[in-house]
Design a protein around this motif. Structure first.
Motif, PDB file in Angstrom:
ATOM      1  N   GLY A  51       0.794  -1.225   0.000  1.00  0.00           N
ATOM      2  CA  GLY A  51       0.000   0.000   0.000  1.00  0.00           C
ATOM      3  C   GLY A  51       0.816   1.259   0.000  1.00  0.00           C
ATOM      4  O   GLY A  51       1.744   1.419  -0.810  1.00  0.00           O
ATOM      5  N   SER A  52       0.506   2.160   0.919  1.00  0.00           N
ATOM      6  CA  SER A  52       1.055   3.507   0.972  1.00  0.00           C
ATOM      7  C   SER A  52       2.579   3.551   0.906  1.00  0.00           C
ATOM      8  O   SER A  52       3.266   2.956   1.737  1.00  0.00           O
ATOM      9  N   THR A  53       3.103   4.295  -0.085  1.00  0.00           N
ATOM     10  CA  THR A  53       4.560   4.507  -0.109  1.00  0.00           C
ATOM     11  C   THR A  53       4.945   5.617   0.867  1.00  0.00           C
ATOM     12  O   THR A  53       6.095   5.696   1.287  1.00  0.00           O
ATOM     13  N   ALA A  54       3.983   6.455   1.244  1.00  0.00           N
ATOM     14  CA  ALA A  54       4.255   7.502   2.232  1.00  0.00           C
ATOM     15  C   ALA A  54       4.625   6.882   3.578  1.00  0.00           C
ATOM     16  O   ALA A  54       5.408   7.439   4.342  1.00  0.00           O
ATOM     17  N   LEU A  55       4.065   5.709   3.868  1.00  0.00           N
ATOM     18  CA  LEU A  55       4.297   5.065   5.156  1.00  0.00           C
ATOM     19  C   LEU A  55       5.583   4.242   5.186  1.00  0.00           C
ATOM     20  O   LEU A  55       6.054   3.861   6.264  1.00  0.00           O
ATOM     21  N   LEU A  56       6.175   3.981   4.031  1.00  0.00           N
ATOM     22  CA  LEU A  56       7.371   3.136   3.967  1.00  0.00           C
ATOM     23  C   LEU A  56       8.535   3.635   4.835  1.00  0.00           C
ATOM     24  O   LEU A  56       9.201   2.823   5.490  1.00  0.00           O
ATOM     25  N   GLY A  79       5.057  -1.306  -1.696  1.00  0.00           N
ATOM     26  CA  GLY A  79       4.289  -0.092  -1.922  1.00  0.00           C
ATOM     27  C   GLY A  79       3.091  -0.383  -2.816  1.00  0.00           C
ATOM     28  O   GLY A  79       2.387  -1.366  -2.631  1.00  0.00           O
ATOM     29  N   GLY A  80       2.870   0.498  -3.789  1.00  0.00           N
ATOM     30  CA  GLY A  80       1.769   0.294  -4.726  1.00  0.00           C
ATOM     31  C   GLY A  80       0.648   1.297  -4.604  1.00  0.00           C
ATOM     32  O   GLY A  80      -0.201   1.400  -5.483  1.00  0.00           O
ATOM     33  N   GLY A  81       0.609   2.053  -3.480  1.00  0.00           N
ATOM     34  CA  GLY A  81      -0.446   3.040  -3.301  1.00  0.00           C
ATOM     35  C   GLY A  81      -1.484   2.585  -2.287  1.00  0.00           C
ATOM     36  O   GLY A  81      -1.707   1.384  -2.090  1.00  0.00           O
ATOM     37  N   SER A  82      -2.113   3.533  -1.646  1.00  0.00           N
ATOM     38  CA  SER A  82      -3.060   3.238  -0.570  1.00  0.00           C
ATOM     39  C   SER A  82      -4.243   2.382  -1.007  1.00  0.00           C
ATOM     40  O   SER A  82      -4.646   1.455  -0.298  1.00  0.00           O
ATOM     41  N   PHE A  83      -4.802   2.680  -2.168  1.00  0.00           N
ATOM     42  CA  PHE A  83      -5.968   1.918  -2.615  1.00  0.00           C
ATOM     43  C   PHE A  83      -5.581   0.502  -3.025  1.00  0.00           C
ATOM     44  O   PHE A  83      -6.364  -0.440  -2.866  1.00  0.00           O
ATOM     45  N   ASN A  95      -1.582  -9.471   4.510  1.00  0.00           N
ATOM     46  CA  ASN A  95      -2.087  -9.395   5.890  1.00  0.00           C
ATOM     47  C   ASN A  95      -2.442  -7.979   6.313  1.00  0.00           C
ATOM     48  O   ASN A  95      -3.334  -7.775   7.129  1.00  0.00           O
ATOM     49  N   ILE A  96      -1.695  -6.991   5.757  1.00  0.00           N
ATOM     50  CA  ILE A  96      -1.890  -5.594   6.152  1.00  0.00           C
ATOM     51  C   ILE A  96      -1.970  -4.718   4.908  1.00  0.00           C
ATOM     52  O   ILE A  96      -1.135  -4.825   4.005  1.00  0.00           O
ATOM     53  N   GLY A  97      -2.966  -3.849   4.877  1.00  0.00           N
ATOM     54  CA  GLY A  97      -3.072  -2.854   3.816  1.00  0.00           C
ATOM     55  C   GLY A  97      -2.751  -1.484   4.394  1.00  0.00           C
ATOM     56  O   GLY A  97      -3.486  -0.984   5.249  1.00  0.00           O
ATOM     57  N   ASN A  98      -1.654  -0.891   3.963  1.00  0.00           N
ATOM     58  CA  ASN A  98      -1.235   0.416   4.472  1.00  0.00           C
ATOM     59  C   ASN A  98      -1.876   1.528   3.646  1.00  0.00           C
ATOM     60  O   ASN A  98      -1.900   1.453   2.415  1.00  0.00           O
ATOM     61  N   SER A  99      -2.365   2.559   4.324  1.00  0.00           N
ATOM     62  CA  SER A  99      -3.119   3.582   3.604  1.00  0.00           C
ATOM     63  C   SER A  99      -3.001   4.952   4.254  1.00  0.00           C
ATOM     64  O   SER A  99      -2.921   5.063   5.479  1.00  0.00           O
ATOM     65  N   ASP A 100      -3.017   5.983   3.397  1.00  0.00           N
ATOM     66  CA  ASP A 100      -3.040   7.371   3.867  1.00  0.00           C
ATOM     67  C   ASP A 100      -4.470   7.873   4.026  1.00  0.00           C
ATOM     68  O   ASP A 100      -4.676   8.988   4.494  1.00  0.00           O
ATOM     69  N   VAL A 101      -5.436   7.088   3.610  1.00  0.00           N
ATOM     70  CA  VAL A 101      -6.828   7.565   3.604  1.00  0.00           C
ATOM     71  C   VAL A 101      -7.707   6.713   4.510  1.00  0.00           C
ATOM     72  O   VAL A 101      -7.466   5.518   4.698  1.00  0.00           O
ATOM     73  N   LYS A 168      -4.026   7.774  -9.561  1.00  0.00           N
ATOM     74  CA  LYS A 168      -5.291   7.828  -8.831  1.00  0.00           C
ATOM     75  C   LYS A 168      -5.371   6.822  -7.688  1.00  0.00           C
ATOM     76  O   LYS A 168      -6.185   6.980  -6.778  1.00  0.00           O
ATOM     77  N   SER A 169      -4.528   5.791  -7.723  1.00  0.00           N
ATOM     78  CA  SER A 169      -4.538   4.788  -6.649  1.00  0.00           C
ATOM     79  C   SER A 169      -3.768   5.238  -5.417  1.00  0.00           C
ATOM     80  O   SER A 169      -3.714   4.534  -4.418  1.00  0.00           O
ATOM     81  N   SER A 170      -3.191   6.427  -5.495  1.00  0.00           N
ATOM     82  CA  SER A 170      -2.331   6.927  -4.412  1.00  0.00           C
ATOM     83  C   SER A 170      -3.119   7.616  -3.304  1.00  0.00           C
ATOM     84  O   SER A 170      -3.955   8.483  -3.550  1.00  0.00           O
ATOM     85  N   GLY A 171      -2.785   7.258  -2.062  1.00  0.00           N
ATOM     86  CA  GLY A 171      -3.378   7.951  -0.925  1.00  0.00           C
ATOM     87  C   GLY A 171      -2.834   9.359  -0.788  1.00  0.00           C
ATOM     88  O   GLY A 171      -3.523  10.256  -0.302  1.00  0.00           O
TER      89      GLY A 171
END
Length: 290
Positions: A51-56, A79-83, A95-101, A168-171
């Protein structure tokens, strides 16, 4: 005879007391042993997250430190984006989806559980050759929507503006859309990159470019811009003066268990939050003023 019988009674009673003591002693020893065994049980397994690359920049040190403490756990973070992260955890492929939204309405019935782990501020960055240091919110809106395409129209030199940002898939993109654009649409005349790091690298090498990244990615290779005269700082976010930020989420499908729960608990622990969160460009959730 009475004396002998009394002695026998006393002897029998003493044996019973000693026997009970031995049983109790053995029981206590067993309980202590069991407790030690339970304390020694190590979590193990593989934890996958995307998910979120911001959280990496926050999860990478968390991964390293957690694996030092738990040698039988392997953590794989992509990574790959929040959505993308939310889609993959909802589908059960990670197991975990990381997201900015925050969880969108279409995910409400997917059984996802939210774990807020930090606050991620976002910063507008430009190529070092851009002479502008500050823009108003309206000027950012005009650039992001394509209304303004030359730096001279916002106080800079006569130079074409190149917008470089996320898909568009980015948080990160969703955060900027909500916090800055407030419903206006991004221009299609932009260069799209698949991560915060890629945005920064492209802006660093493209004269006249501008974009946005998580604050942890804003280094000396690019110029960080102020918003309405306010420069980014953790204090400015906490005090409510700097408003471009997002809560970072780690979503699980159902309640987290085993190694997954242990990893999320570590990220949210006082030890990790106080040692690594601010150092890596984030703000502990506990410091935010509700």
């Amino acid at each position: 005879m009475k004396v002998i019988q009394k002695s026998k009674v006393l002897a029998t009673a003493l044996c019973l007391v000693l026997g009970m003591s031995l049983v109790a002693g053995c029981g206590g020893s067993k309980t202590s042993s069991d407790a030690n065994k339970e304390a020694a049980v190590e979590v193990e397994g593989t934890v996958t997250a995307s998910g979120s690359t911001a959280l990496l920049p926050l999860l990478k040190p968390a991964q390293e430190e957690f694996q030092k403490k738990h040698a039988k756990v392997t953590i794989n973070i992509a990574g790959g984006g929040s959505f993308t992260g939310m889609n993959q955890v909802a589908a059960g492929s990670v197991n975990i989806g990381n997201s900015d939204v925050a969880l969108p309405a279409e995910y409400k019935d997917k059984g996802l559980v939210d774990h807020q782990v930090a606050v991620a501020p976002f910063v507008f960055i430009a190529n070092q050759d851009v002479s502008v240091d500050n823009l108003t919110i309206q000027q950012y809106v005009d650039i992001l929507t394509g209304k303004v395409t030359n730096w001279k129209d916002v106080g800079g030199k006569d130079q074409k503006i190149t917008l470089i940002h996320r898909a568009k898939s980015s948080g990160s993109r969703a955060t900027i859309s909500e916090a800055v654009l407030k419903g206006a649409a991004f221009t299609d005349n932009a260069v799209i990159q698949d991560s915060n790091g890629a945005v920064r690298s492209a802006i660093a090498s493209t004269p006249g470019s501008i974009g946005y990244v998580d604050a942890a990615y804003a280094d000396s290779s690019v110029k960080a811009l102020a918003i309405d005269g306010v420069k980014y700082s953790p204090a400015a976010v906490i005090d409510g003066k700097y408003k471009v930020f997002a809560y970072e989420h780690m979503y699980t499908k159902g309640e987290a268990t085993g190694a997954v729960k242990a990893f999320i608990d570590y990220v949210m622990s006082k030890e990790f939050q106080e040692t690594y969160v601010e150092k890596n460009g984030f703000i502990p959730v506990t410091k935010m003023k509700k």
